[in-house]
Write a protein that holds these residues in place. Structure first.
Motif, short mmCIF file in Angstrom:
data_model
loop_
_atom_site.label_atom_id
_atom_site.label_comp_id
_atom_site.label_asym_id
_atom_site.label_seq_id
_atom_site.Cartn_x
_atom_site.Cartn_y
_atom_site.Cartn_z
N UNK A 187 14.97 51.61 26.50
CA UNK A 187 13.84 51.00 25.82
C UNK A 187 14.17 49.84 24.91
N UNK A 188 15.44 49.44 24.82
CA UNK A 188 15.85 48.35 23.93
C UNK A 188 16.36 47.16 24.73
N UNK A 189 16.12 45.95 24.17
CA UNK A 189 16.69 44.75 24.78
C UNK A 189 18.20 44.86 24.84
N UNK A 190 18.77 44.35 25.91
CA UNK A 190 20.21 44.38 26.08
C UNK A 190 20.84 43.13 25.45
N UNK A 191 22.16 43.12 25.42
CA UNK A 191 22.92 41.96 24.95
C UNK A 191 23.05 40.95 26.09
N UNK A 192 22.67 39.69 25.84
CA UNK A 192 22.87 38.65 26.85
C UNK A 192 24.33 38.50 27.22
N UNK A 193 25.22 38.66 26.24
CA UNK A 193 26.66 38.57 26.50
C UNK A 193 27.10 39.62 27.51
N UNK A 194 26.69 40.86 27.27
CA UNK A 194 27.13 41.96 28.13
C UNK A 194 26.50 41.88 29.52
N UNK A 195 25.26 41.41 29.59
CA UNK A 195 24.63 41.24 30.89
C UNK A 195 25.36 40.17 31.70
N UNK A 196 25.60 39.02 31.10
CA UNK A 196 26.29 37.94 31.82
C UNK A 196 27.68 38.38 32.26
N UNK A 197 28.40 39.05 31.36
CA UNK A 197 29.74 39.53 31.68
C UNK A 197 29.71 40.51 32.84
N UNK A 198 28.85 41.51 32.75
CA UNK A 198 28.83 42.58 33.76
C UNK A 198 28.44 42.06 35.13
N UNK A 199 27.42 41.18 35.17
CA UNK A 199 26.98 40.67 36.47
C UNK A 199 28.08 39.88 37.17
N UNK A 200 28.82 39.07 36.42
CA UNK A 200 29.89 38.29 37.04
C UNK A 200 31.10 39.17 37.37
N UNK A 201 31.51 39.99 36.42
CA UNK A 201 32.69 40.83 36.61
C UNK A 201 32.55 41.73 37.83
N UNK A 202 31.37 42.34 38.00
CA UNK A 202 31.18 43.34 39.06
C UNK A 202 30.94 42.74 40.43
N UNK A 203 30.69 41.44 40.49
CA UNK A 203 30.38 40.81 41.79
C UNK A 203 31.37 39.69 42.09
N UNK A 204 31.07 38.48 41.65
CA UNK A 204 31.96 37.35 41.95
C UNK A 204 33.36 37.54 41.36
N UNK A 205 33.44 38.23 40.22
CA UNK A 205 34.75 38.48 39.62
C UNK A 205 35.65 39.31 40.51
N UNK A 206 35.06 40.24 41.26
CA UNK A 206 35.87 41.04 42.18
C UNK A 206 36.34 40.20 43.36
N UNK A 207 35.52 39.25 43.78
CA UNK A 207 35.96 38.31 44.81
C UNK A 207 37.14 37.49 44.33
N UNK A 208 37.11 37.08 43.06
CA UNK A 208 38.22 36.30 42.50
C UNK A 208 39.52 37.09 42.55
N UNK A 209 39.44 38.39 42.28
CA UNK A 209 40.64 39.23 42.36
C UNK A 209 41.18 39.22 43.79
N UNK A 210 40.29 39.36 44.77
CA UNK A 210 40.71 39.35 46.18
C UNK A 210 41.36 38.01 46.55
N UNK A 211 40.94 36.95 45.89
CA UNK A 211 41.48 35.63 46.20
C UNK A 211 42.74 35.32 45.39
N UNK A 212 43.24 36.31 44.64
CA UNK A 212 44.50 36.13 43.92
C UNK A 212 44.34 35.59 42.52
N UNK A 213 43.11 35.51 42.03
CA UNK A 213 42.88 35.06 40.65
C UNK A 213 42.30 36.24 39.87
N UNK A 214 41.17 36.03 39.23
CA UNK A 214 40.59 37.14 38.49
C UNK A 214 39.32 36.73 37.79
#
Length: 534
Positions: A187-214
């Protein structure tokens, strides 16, 4: 065509109130949404406590306290043994970094620019419109999959250059102060920081790991090492949740607030396993000086924005301390953004390129390992200038700058800044602030105005300086005293010079006046502006 919320696997306790753009399910994955819930439940309360601590420090400054190096963390500063982690894959050489928003066209241009790093900006060069929050993440994912393209209304086609190695992507999430009102947890607004971090980390960020970066990040607007500690705890949690080694995530911190300049070593220490260095965020730093000491009288009154260059005493002290601090701890020191953009007029273009060359030559000579540019047309120049200093080396971290010794008094020496407070400077602040706000409210966070790339940081300077001059009753070079009525008069006169009808500018004018002549200073212009967005 839009995605359907009912097709998402939404965790218990989460509510998504924004309409989903087509393809949103690619980034609003079960893993990403679950991570948003976990992070907000575990860390959002601490985030709010840290924001309250900012207000407490601001009250102390207003009452006469000065910023200083913290006595309680002297042991960290005096301990020569600790170092940050070695540079992560793809972040060894950062001699030129392109910065810009994650709109589709900008994403393609940045990745084709030839820069070593692209700062994919979900913060100051972006807007927090829901479509931009989700659309930017989709563009990053599509870019890494080489599935991104764009055709302009004029029919011009944009695609990624084939077989070219892409710049390393480093994402800048929103600062700790920004909420995300379209995603609620319990029921509470989320943190924009945590939303942006989580969306990238869990999706494109995992692709970066596969490509040898992070998954790499630029962390904005922090004011203390305790805020850096919070980010480090977030990183630890995310790595543990996804079964990743410690240090897979890396973060470069923007030292762009006045308080953070006194805690640089402590910030590196808190993030040391995840640290990729510090950046001199010059524009927000100037904004923060005004913001923090706005009520302290003549000693902290800055002249026209154009007079506050990187060579004035308090700015020079801050940047030299940053290089020395980073290299002492084995970290990259990245220089600030050059806001100049190429012009069609040959004479103006030559002047812009000369100013960028001068700026980057100064940074390279002072020991920075790289720097930012805001336009692809400036990438080659920045790379050339830093290569003149670096040669074949990836960086100059070995240049410890042991000649540097900066005191708190030097960091606070704002009154030695040469320059004048002019009516033209006031008019420029008003005009640029209103032009930028109109673009921002329409969804564009990076705008070329008068040959400079303006973003939220420069808009913050514009409105804050107007407020400070008004609050102090500054007498300008023309003999006019800055009052709320005079600011309103200038607004009317400057808007009359802009194209279009007066009604076209009404929302931007109302928003600008609401923060520039308000009785109480508003901490971030983007907060009321975001509240006005659907």
């Amino acid at each position: 065509m839009t995605a359907q919320i009912e097709n998402l696997d939404i965790p218990e306790g989460m509510e998504i109130t924004g309409e989903l753009p087509d393809g949103a399910e690619k980034v609003l994955t079960p893993q990403a949404l679950e991570l948003i819930v976990e992070l907000n439940r575990k860390f959002n309360g601490v985030r709010l406590e840290r924001l309250e601590a900012r207000k407490e420090r601001q009250a102390q400054i207003a009452a006469g306290a000065d910023l200083d190096f913290l006595p309680e963390t002297a042991e960290i500063r005096n301990d020569p043994s600790w170092q940050v982690a070695p540079p992560a894959p793809g972040l060894e050489d950062r001699r030129v970094e392109m910065t810009g928003p994650t709109y589709k066209k900008m994403t393609i241009n940045a990745l084709n620019s030839g820069a070593k790093v692209w700062l994919a900006d979900q913060e100051d060069a972006n807007t927090p419109q829901w479509d931009s929050v989700i659309g930017g993440q989709l563009n990053l994912l599509d870019a890494l999959n080489r599935e991104i393209d764009f055709t302009s209304p004029e029919g011009k086609s944009y695609t990624l250059a084939p077989d070219e190695e892409l710049p390393t992507i480093v994402v800048r999430p929103r600062g700790w102060h920004m909420p995300e009102k379209h995603i609620l947890v319990d029921g509470e607004e989320t943190s924009g920081s945590l939303v942006d971090f989580a969306l990238y980390f869990a999706t494109a960020g995992q692709l970066q790991i596969e490509k040898g970066k992070g998954p790499y990040f630029y962390l904005p607007k922090m004011e203390s090492h305790l805020e850096a500690r919070l980010w480090n705890q977030v990183f630890d949690h995310a790595e543990d949740s996804f079964g990743l080694d410690r240090g897979t995530i890396r973060a470069t911190v923007l030292i762009e607030t006045y308080p953070a300049a006194f805690e640089m070593e402590e910030i590196l220490y808190e993030l040391r396993e995840h640290s990729s260095g510090l950046n001199a965020g010059r524009w927000d730093y100037i904004f923060s000086v005004i913001k923090n000491f706005r009520a302290r009288g003549a000693d902290f009154l800055l002249p026209d924005r154009s007079d506050v260059t990187m060579t004035v005493p308090f700015m020079r002290a801050y940047t030299e301390l940053l290089v020395h601090t980073c290299h002492k701890r084995g970290a990259h020191a990245i220089g600030g953004m050059s806001a100049f953009v190429p012009a069609k007029d040959p004479e103006a273009n030559e002047a812009a390129f000369n100013k960028v060359r001068e700026d980057k030559s100064r940074e390279a000579g002072k020991g920075f390992d790289g720097s930012w540019v805001a336009h692809p047309g400036m990438v080659a120049l920045c790379k050339e200038v830093f290569t003149e200093t670096l040669g074949a080396n990836a960086n100059q971290i070995e240049n410890k700058r042991d000649d540097v010794s900066v005191s708190a008094v030097e960091l606070l020496d704002v009154k030695s800044t040469p320059g004048s407070m002019t009516e033209q400077g006031l008019r420029t602040n008003v005009s640029v602030g209103i032009q930028y706000l109109r673009a921002w409210l329409e969804g564009n966070g990076a705008v070329a105005i008068n040959g400079l790339m303006e973003d939220a940081a420069t808009a913050e300077i514009s409105r804050s300086q107007v407020w400070q001059w008004m609050d102090a009753g500054v007498e300008l070079d023309t003999g006019v005293t800055v009052t709320a009525d005079f600011v309103r008069q200038v607004v009317t006169e400057e808007v009359a010079k802009l194209p279009g009808e007066e009604a076209d500018w009404k929302d931007a004018v109302d928003m600008f006046l609401s923060v520039a002549v308000a009785e109480e200073y508003v901490d971030f212009l983007t907060l009321p502006a975001y509240a006005s967005m659907p």
